[in-house]
Design an enzyme around this catalytic site. Sequence first.
Site, short mmCIF file in Angstrom:
data_model
loop_
_atom_site.label_atom_id
_atom_site.label_comp_id
_atom_site.label_asym_id
_atom_site.label_seq_id
_atom_site.Cartn_x
_atom_site.Cartn_y
_atom_site.Cartn_z
CB CYS A 151 -1.06 -0.07 1.24
SG CYS A 151 -2.11 -1.20 1.22
CG HIS B 123 -6.24 1.88 0.03
ND1 HIS B 123 -4.91 2.39 -0.52
CD2 HIS B 123 -5.84 0.87 0.84
CE1 HIS B 123 -4.14 1.79 0.02
NE2 HIS B 123 -4.40 0.96 0.79
CB CYS C 39 -0.46 0.01 7.78
SG CYS C 39 -2.44 0.07 6.97
#
Length: 392
Positions: free
Chosen positions: A89, A347, A377
């Site tokens: 991510c 996202h 994270c």
Amino acid sequence: MAEAYIVAAARTAGGRRGGALKDWHPADMAAEILDALVARAGIDPAAIEDVVMGCVGQAGEQAFHVGRNAVLASSLPQSVPAVTIDRQCGSSQQAIQFAAQAVMSGTQDVVIASGVESMTRVPMGLPFTLPMQQGIGTGPFSKRIQDKFGVTMFSQFDGAEMIAEKYAFSREMLDAFALESHRKATEAATAGAFDDEIVPLEILSADGMTSLHRRDEGIRADATLDSIGSVKLLREGGRISAANASQICDGASGVLVVSERALQTHGLTPLARIVNLTVTGGDPVIMLEEVIPATRRALDRAGMTIGEIDLYEVNEAFAPVPMAWLQEIGADPARLNVHGGAIALGHPLGASGTKLMTTLLYALKRRGGRYGLQTMCEGGGLANVTIVESLG
């Protein structure tokens, strides 16, 4: 040490899975961002020395080096090189850090950090599930890794549940945080807070009409605690649902990072100075908690306290992550994700790092803030932290 500056930042508006951006090839979507960065900075495209592009799902249309393909689809000359990277991510946040390191080292003067993810056209998990579906191999986690950590698979969903349990966050608390994300995103969109950062993309409707996609598709202005609470839990007896987790999203984003010499040579105006670059690794099982020690290290290395940071972007992969971060860092909730986060805005995995940085820079400028901190994270128990000083 030499300084690194951001002189342009841009992102697409998020598209929901199967939504507004479903017809956009990811290389073309990323190319629009590369062109926009060059135009916004007012720099000769040939001056770009490298493109560092984050992408998590490097399969299908995002295979065969999507970073280079984005350059080829853009107006940049073919002499501009590129590299595609995966730090899960945090891929495009790492792209910022690699670009800044190149500039700070004196190796290069003008580097684009960017990211792209079409989660519609390249479904999440495709790179490792497809071979297993074909009976090839056993997946990315070898038996040695499985035996070492006592798991057969590292799951971000399990990690989110573990954090919620560890910090005693109830389902109701997580849902309330999610509602606040939609509220802030709705207010920001209505006030035009995203207008300057978004690169409109032309889309074709079912009736054959064209329009420009300018608004993040995931924002739910009509969200309520009841509607969020009615969404089925991802695990029986758990606390995480799709409504208090980040939305699957299509999008691209990027920033242009330059040296002080490039500012002078090309007559560029800086938006921000990069203050600190940090990346850390921790427990790959609980996984998503690493933003906490990473932030502490970044603040320590920068010689700063959290009270000196005006705004923070902490990726809302799952609601308990920013909630735990707030509690452990002792941060001010009023400064967190002030325009909403991934729960409302989406996202787009490899694009989220430069997406959050773009929103952070424009929010600092809009509110007259000086310092901003971004952290995410990441799969495998990793976390990036980037601190910037707004000069806009």
